[in-house]
Design an enzyme around this catalytic site. Structure first.
Site, mmCIF file in Angstrom:
data_model
loop_
_atom_site.group_PDB
_atom_site.id
_atom_site.type_symbol
_atom_site.label_atom_id
_atom_site.label_comp_id
_atom_site.label_asym_id
_atom_site.label_seq_id
_atom_site.Cartn_x
_atom_site.Cartn_y
_atom_site.Cartn_z
ATOM 1 C CB VAL A 70 -93.473 84.012 27.377
ATOM 2 C CG1 VAL A 70 -92.022 83.674 27.084
ATOM 3 C CG2 VAL A 70 -93.803 83.798 28.855
ATOM 4 C CB ALA A 100 -98.698 82.390 40.163
ATOM 5 C CE1 TYR A 161 -95.470 75.101 42.520
ATOM 6 C CE2 TYR A 161 -97.055 73.692 41.416
ATOM 7 C CZ TYR A 161 -95.871 74.390 41.408
ATOM 8 O OH TYR A 161 -95.091 74.380 40.270
ATOM 9 C CE LYS A 168 -94.686 74.641 36.872
ATOM 10 N NZ LYS A 168 -93.871 75.287 35.824
ATOM 11 C CB VAL A 197 -84.095 73.353 42.782
ATOM 12 C CG1 VAL A 197 -82.677 73.929 42.766
ATOM 13 C CG2 VAL A 197 -84.094 71.907 42.311
ATOM 14 C CE LYS A 198 -82.887 79.575 49.773
ATOM 15 N NZ LYS A 198 -81.800 79.814 50.704
HETATM 16 N N1 NAD Z 1 -87.296 75.517 41.554
HETATM 17 C C1 NAD Z 1 -88.125 74.513 41.752
HETATM 18 O O1 NAD Z 1 -88.256 73.987 42.864
HETATM 19 C C2 NAD Z 1 -88.937 73.976 40.595
HETATM 20 C C3 NAD Z 1 -89.468 72.680 40.680
HETATM 21 C C4 NAD Z 1 -90.223 72.187 39.617
HETATM 22 C C5 NAD Z 1 -90.445 72.987 38.501
HETATM 23 N N2 NAD Z 1 -89.906 74.242 38.461
HETATM 24 C C6 NAD Z 1 -90.154 75.046 37.260
HETATM 25 O O2 NAD Z 1 -88.938 75.346 36.639
HETATM 26 C C7 NAD Z 1 -89.122 76.503 35.824
HETATM 27 C C8 NAD Z 1 -87.989 77.468 36.074
HETATM 28 O O3 NAD Z 1 -88.051 77.995 37.369
HETATM 29 P P1 NAD Z 1 -86.773 78.170 38.309
HETATM 30 O O4 NAD Z 1 -87.082 77.427 39.564
HETATM 31 O O5 NAD Z 1 -85.544 77.883 37.570
HETATM 32 O O6 NAD Z 1 -86.859 79.704 38.729
HETATM 33 P P2 NAD Z 1 -86.312 81.025 37.992
HETATM 34 O O7 NAD Z 1 -86.934 82.148 38.738
HETATM 35 O O8 NAD Z 1 -84.854 81.001 37.904
HETATM 36 O O9 NAD Z 1 -86.930 80.898 36.529
HETATM 37 C C9 NAD Z 1 -88.227 81.330 36.204
HETATM 38 C C10 NAD Z 1 -88.091 82.159 34.954
HETATM 39 O O10 NAD Z 1 -89.359 82.533 34.459
HETATM 40 C C11 NAD Z 1 -89.157 83.792 33.835
HETATM 41 N N3 NAD Z 1 -90.427 84.476 33.600
HETATM 42 C C12 NAD Z 1 -91.432 84.728 34.472
HETATM 43 N N4 NAD Z 1 -92.417 85.423 33.858
HETATM 44 C C13 NAD Z 1 -92.021 85.603 32.578
HETATM 45 C C14 NAD Z 1 -92.586 86.252 31.455
HETATM 46 N N5 NAD Z 1 -93.779 86.862 31.499
HETATM 47 N N6 NAD Z 1 -91.882 86.249 30.281
HETATM 48 C C15 NAD Z 1 -90.671 85.658 30.196
HETATM 49 N N7 NAD Z 1 -90.085 85.013 31.229
HETATM 50 C C16 NAD Z 1 -90.748 85.000 32.398
HETATM 51 C C17 NAD Z 1 -88.273 84.551 34.812
HETATM 52 O O11 NAD Z 1 -87.656 85.645 34.209
HETATM 53 C C18 NAD Z 1 -87.291 83.460 35.177
HETATM 54 O O12 NAD Z 1 -86.191 83.502 34.320
HETATM 55 C C19 NAD Z 1 -90.500 77.049 36.176
HETATM 56 O O13 NAD Z 1 -91.433 76.587 35.223
HETATM 57 C C20 NAD Z 1 -90.787 76.401 37.520
HETATM 58 O O14 NAD Z 1 -92.159 76.295 37.796
HETATM 59 C C21 NAD Z 1 -89.155 74.747 39.476
#
Ligand code: NAD
Length: 261
Positions: A70, A100, A161, A168, A197-198
């Site tokens: 993206v 990041a 963070y 965000k 979430v892990k």
């Molecule tokens: N896990 C948590 O604790 C948590 C809490 C709140 C919000 N989030 C948000 O949820 C979303 C998903 O994260 P997750 O925790 O499921 O982890 P995840 O690592 O499973 O998902 C993150 C995704 O971002 C993709 N990504 C990163 N750079 C990219 C790029 N340049 N082009 C295309 N895809 C790219 C990765 O391939 C991955 O699939 C994120 O926005 C994260 O900030 C996560």
């Protein structure tokens, strides 16, 4: 998954950005959409993740599984060209992507580099705008729905963070501006702010374990959320049940966001 979601998405076409593996929040959302009868399309980032994503996507009968970084307009255009050819329109877009550099997610925020700032904001916030722009014409007359994922660090300081909190914050502002722009087309845009979430992305944040432990002990419900909690809220927001909800950020965090000290 409970039966309430059965048939909720029958015949709907949903694009899901951000599955890396079976722990991904996007994967839980995909399972809810699949359970409700949606047709699914996925992106993946790079060959290594393709090996993880493709079997998962196939297990839910995905019709589109294509590469898309993206951070690249040409890759986004190529992805949407494929979507246009295969489907011609879409109903749902899920943006569950953030990135990041690891060194920006520890230590003092004041040390954030210019490049690190640009990367985090580009991949984690601007990408929602870039995807929404391509999705808009495909959602014409479809009561489309767009969803992204945020975290409480957008509003309050969460040590380590750092620049992701700034990203965000920008992401949630993008949700509001997109909701206004796309509202005239009856396209809704919302965010879910999830508790920790892990996942793969979470592992990049220093002391993530402490965040998890604190959330489990100090929230009103005194327990951590699961990816499934994100999936079920996403299903609600993306479905006609969320018909008049747009521009908002909804929390699924065991109530963490209401706490002061
Ligand atoms: N896990 C948590 O604790 C948590 C809490 C709140 C919000 N989030 C948000 O949820 C979303 C998903 O994260 P997750 O925790 O499921 O982890 P995840 O690592 O499973 O998902 C993150 C995704 O971002 C993709 N990504 C990163 N750079 C990219 C790029 N340049 N082009 C295309 N895809 C790219 C990765 O391939 C991955 O699939 C994120 O926005 C994260 O900030 C996560």
């Amino acid at each position: 998954m409970t039966t309430e979601f059965k048939h909720l998405f029958e015949g709907k076409k949903a694009l899901i950005f951000g599955v890396a593996n079976e722990r991904s929040l996007a994967w839980s959302i995909a399972q809810y959409l699949h359970g409700g009868g949606a047709r699914l399309g996925f992106n993946f980032l790079g060959d290594a993740l393709e090996r993880r994503v493709r079997p998962l996507a196939e297990s839910v009968g995905a019709e589109i599984v294509e590469p898309c970084n993206v951070g690249s307009d040409s890759e986004i255009d190529a992805f949407f060209d494929t979507v246009k050819k295969k489907w011609s329109d879409i109903d749902i877009l899920v943006h569950s992507v953030a990135f990041a550099n690891r060194e920006e997610l520890e230590g003092r925020f004041v040390n954030t580099s210019r490049e690190g700032f640009k990367t985090a904001l580009d991949i984690s916030a601007y990408s929602l705008v870039a995807l929404a722009k391509r999705a808009e014409p495909l959602m014409e007359g479809k009561n489309g729905s767009i969803l992204t994922l945020s975290y409480y660090g957008a509003h309050k300081v969460v040590p380590n963070y750092n620049v992701m909190g700034v990203a965000k914050s920008a992401l949630e502002a993008c949700v509001r501006y997109l909701a206004y722009d796309l509202g005239t087309k009856k396209i809704r845009v919302n965010a879910i702010s999830a508790g920790p979430v892990k996942t793969l992305a979470a592992a990049g944040i220093r002391n993530f374990r402490d965040m998890l432990a604190a959330a489990g002990e100090k929230t009103p419900l005194r327990e951590n959320i699961s990816a499934e909690d994100v999936g079920s809220l996403a299903a609600f927001l993306l479905s006609p049940m969320g018909k008049h909800i747009t521009g908002t950020t909804m929390y699924v965090d065991s109530g963490a966001h209401i706490m002061g000290v």
